[in-house]
Motif scaffolding. Structure first.
Motif, short mmCIF file in Angstrom:
data_model
loop_
_atom_site.label_atom_id
_atom_site.label_comp_id
_atom_site.label_asym_id
_atom_site.label_seq_id
_atom_site.Cartn_x
_atom_site.Cartn_y
_atom_site.Cartn_z
N MET A 141 40.77 29.48 40.16
CA MET A 141 41.32 29.12 41.47
C MET A 141 40.25 28.46 42.32
O MET A 141 39.13 28.97 42.46
N GLY A 142 40.59 27.32 42.91
CA GLY A 142 39.70 26.63 43.82
C GLY A 142 39.82 27.20 45.23
O GLY A 142 40.36 28.29 45.43
N PRO A 143 39.34 26.49 46.23
CA PRO A 143 39.37 26.98 47.61
C PRO A 143 40.79 27.25 48.08
O PRO A 143 41.70 26.46 47.83
N GLN A 144 40.97 28.37 48.78
CA GLN A 144 42.26 28.76 49.32
C GLN A 144 42.09 29.12 50.80
O GLN A 144 41.04 29.61 51.21
N SER A 145 43.14 28.92 51.57
CA SER A 145 43.10 29.35 52.96
C SER A 145 43.28 30.86 53.06
O SER A 145 42.71 31.51 53.94
N ILE A 146 44.08 31.43 52.15
CA ILE A 146 44.35 32.86 52.13
C ILE A 146 44.27 33.36 50.69
O ILE A 146 44.76 32.71 49.77
N TYR A 147 43.67 34.54 50.51
CA TYR A 147 43.59 35.17 49.20
C TYR A 147 44.41 36.46 49.20
O TYR A 147 44.38 37.22 50.18
N GLN A 148 45.11 36.70 48.10
CA GLN A 148 45.97 37.86 47.99
C GLN A 148 45.18 39.10 47.57
O GLN A 148 44.04 39.02 47.12
N SER A 149 45.83 40.26 47.72
CA SER A 149 45.26 41.52 47.24
C SER A 149 46.18 42.09 46.17
O SER A 149 47.35 41.73 46.07
N ASN A 150 45.64 42.99 45.36
CA ASN A 150 46.43 43.67 44.34
C ASN A 150 45.71 44.95 43.96
O ASN A 150 44.71 44.92 43.23
N THR A 151 46.20 46.07 44.46
CA THR A 151 45.50 47.34 44.23
C THR A 151 45.54 47.75 42.76
O THR A 151 44.59 48.34 42.26
N GLY A 152 46.64 47.45 42.06
CA GLY A 152 46.73 47.82 40.66
C GLY A 152 45.73 47.08 39.79
O GLY A 152 45.03 47.67 38.97
N VAL A 153 45.63 45.78 40.00
CA VAL A 153 44.73 44.96 39.19
C VAL A 153 43.27 45.21 39.56
O VAL A 153 42.41 45.37 38.69
N VAL A 154 42.98 45.26 40.85
CA VAL A 154 41.59 45.34 41.30
C VAL A 154 41.11 46.79 41.43
O VAL A 154 40.17 47.21 40.76
N ASP A 155 41.74 47.57 42.30
CA ASP A 155 41.28 48.94 42.56
C ASP A 155 41.32 49.80 41.30
O ASP A 155 40.40 50.58 41.05
N LYS A 156 42.39 49.70 40.54
CA LYS A 156 42.57 50.57 39.37
C LYS A 156 41.84 50.05 38.14
O LYS A 156 41.19 50.83 37.43
N HIS A 157 41.92 48.74 37.89
CA HIS A 157 41.39 48.21 36.63
C HIS A 157 40.16 47.31 36.80
O HIS A 157 39.64 46.79 35.81
N ARG A 158 39.70 47.09 38.03
CA ARG A 158 38.49 46.31 38.30
C ARG A 158 38.56 44.91 37.69
O ARG A 158 37.57 44.37 37.20
N GLN A 159 39.74 44.29 37.74
CA GLN A 159 39.91 42.94 37.21
C GLN A 159 39.97 41.92 38.35
O GLN A 159 40.50 42.20 39.42
N LEU A 160 39.41 40.74 38.10
CA LEU A 160 39.43 39.66 39.08
C LEU A 160 40.71 38.83 39.00
O LEU A 160 41.00 38.06 39.91
N SER A 161 41.45 38.98 37.91
CA SER A 161 42.62 38.13 37.67
C SER A 161 43.77 38.95 37.13
O SER A 161 43.57 39.96 36.45
N LYS A 162 44.97 38.46 37.40
CA LYS A 162 46.16 39.00 36.75
C LYS A 162 46.73 37.99 35.78
O LYS A 162 47.19 38.34 34.70
N LYS A 163 46.71 36.72 36.15
CA LYS A 163 47.30 35.68 35.31
C LYS A 163 46.29 34.58 35.01
O LYS A 163 45.60 34.09 35.90
N LEU A 164 46.20 34.24 33.74
CA LEU A 164 45.51 33.04 33.29
C LEU A 164 44.03 33.00 33.65
O LEU A 164 43.42 31.94 33.64
N GLY A 165 43.42 34.13 33.94
CA GLY A 165 41.99 34.16 34.21
C GLY A 165 41.57 33.32 35.39
O GLY A 165 40.50 32.71 35.38
#
Length: 372
Positions: A141-165
């Protein structure tokens, strides 16, 4: 650590065997099978997440990579064209997964190899199957005005991505884990005392692009990422990521993935050099090389000689174990199958007997310009 990875009859890989180190670099012109190595690994990971018994190989993954139907994967490049085999030798395991290609266009393949037994518990100890893993694609992902959150992907599994890396949760990841200390002290920038992930990210980003500073603002479940620049005694105003150079946002997820890695982690990274100045690529490779020397396994796919040279320079300067660094040049054999050639690295860090086509375009151009 995965010491060896084997591919049999997957896309243009008839029989490929790769010895892997702390840092392994895959090079070669387009269409030679470098990305297919990553794709085969990601299919194993996603199949394990869907069905830990590994009795089924799913080709229509939605988290990492979808190759579609079996007919698109099976090019019958091997003599036994109906069998797909993926194997790996780790510090503790010697695993081989064999699957039967279906007759039609199905996107699932059934296991036909030797009995794996209670394999799930064994696989959970291998980073490619657990949370000590990151995949960052060339489609980051390039520059974005807003970035999303995801507690399952990040907080639980410490992943930076959910789809397509894509690294789409990098801002949220830093907001959650930014105050935690990095777990590999050797990655600390120039012996800095503040080992927090956010500060170390700033310092290394400032090495890649001179003086970069980070600012993360939260608004509910959304996050804004801003960048400023620092020179001695002065810091510029902060600007939204979309008003800052494209390469800064593109490389941020790579830096965060490396700094947040735990010992024994596995990182798959495509084109880390994208949109980065050569001097920044050299700085990035210093970080990646240190990680590869200190317990993180990194596999890179690249088209940049600055990435390769950066690895060679750092391995020489650190007098690191040459068996931890592998460079491959992918070409085609006489049957149009993928053939990775291991590039020979001398004790002085220099390439010996480089394969034809291995980053030799500059030499070819100079011969024309100077009438050699």
């Amino acid at each position: 650590m995965i010491k060896r990875y084997n591919i049999h009859n997957f896309k243009n890989h008839a029989d490929t065997s790769l010895e892997l180190g702390g840092l392994t670099i895959l090079t070669g012109i387009n269409g030679m099978g470098k990305s297919s190595v990553f794709q085969s690994m990601l299919i194993l990971r996603e199949s394990f997440q869907k069905r830990p018994s590994m009795r089924t190989l799913f080709l229509d993954g939605d988290s990492f990579f979808s190759v579609g139907s079996a007919s698109l994967v099976n090019r019958s490049v091997a003599n036994d064209g109906n069998l797909l085999q993926l194997g790996m030798i780790t510090d503790e395991e010697n695993l081989e997964f064999a699957y039967q290609y279906p007759v039609g266009n199905e996107n699932e393949m059934e296991y036909v190899g030797e009995d794996l037994g209670e394999v799930a518990e064994r696989l959970e100890r291998i980073p490619i199957f657990n949370d000590n893993f990151q995949y960052l694609s060339a489609f980051r992902m390039g520059p974005q005005s807003i970035y999303q959150s995801n507690t399952g992907v990040v907080d639980k599994h410490r992943q930076l991505s959910k789809k397509l890396g894509r690294g789409e949760y990098v801002a949220y990841f830093l907001s959650v884990f930014g105050s935690e200390s990095i777990t590999i002290p050797a990655l600390a920038y120039q012996d800095s005392k503040d080992l927090s992930l956010k500060r170390q990210t700033e310092l290394w980003m400032g090495e890649i692009s001179d003086g970069v500073k980070l600012q993360i603002n939260q608004s509910g479940s959304l996050y804004e990422l801003n960048y400023g620049y620092e020179i001695p005694g002065k810091v510029t105003t902060y600007h939204s990521a979309i008003n800052t150079g494209f390469g800064i946002s593109y490389v941020l997820s790579v830096v965060v993935a490396v700094l947040s890695a735990r010992p024994g982690s596995l990182l798959l990274i495509e084109n880390p050099e994208a949109h980065i100045h050569p001097s920044g690529q050299a700085a990035l490779m210093k970080l990646l090389s240190i990680a590869g020397m200190n317990g993180v396994q990194i596999i890179l796919e690249t088209h940049s000689d600055h990435i390769v040279n950066g690895a060679l320079v750092n391995w020489k300067e650190c007098s690191a174990d040459r068996n931890l660094l592998y460079v491959y040049y992918f070409e085609r054999d006489e049957n149009l199958n993928s053939r990775p050639v291991k590039v020979e690295i001398g004790s002085n860090g220099r390439i010996r007997n480089a394969p034809v086509g291995f980053f030799d375009q500059m030499k070819a151009d100079l011969e024309v310009l100077f009438d050699f």
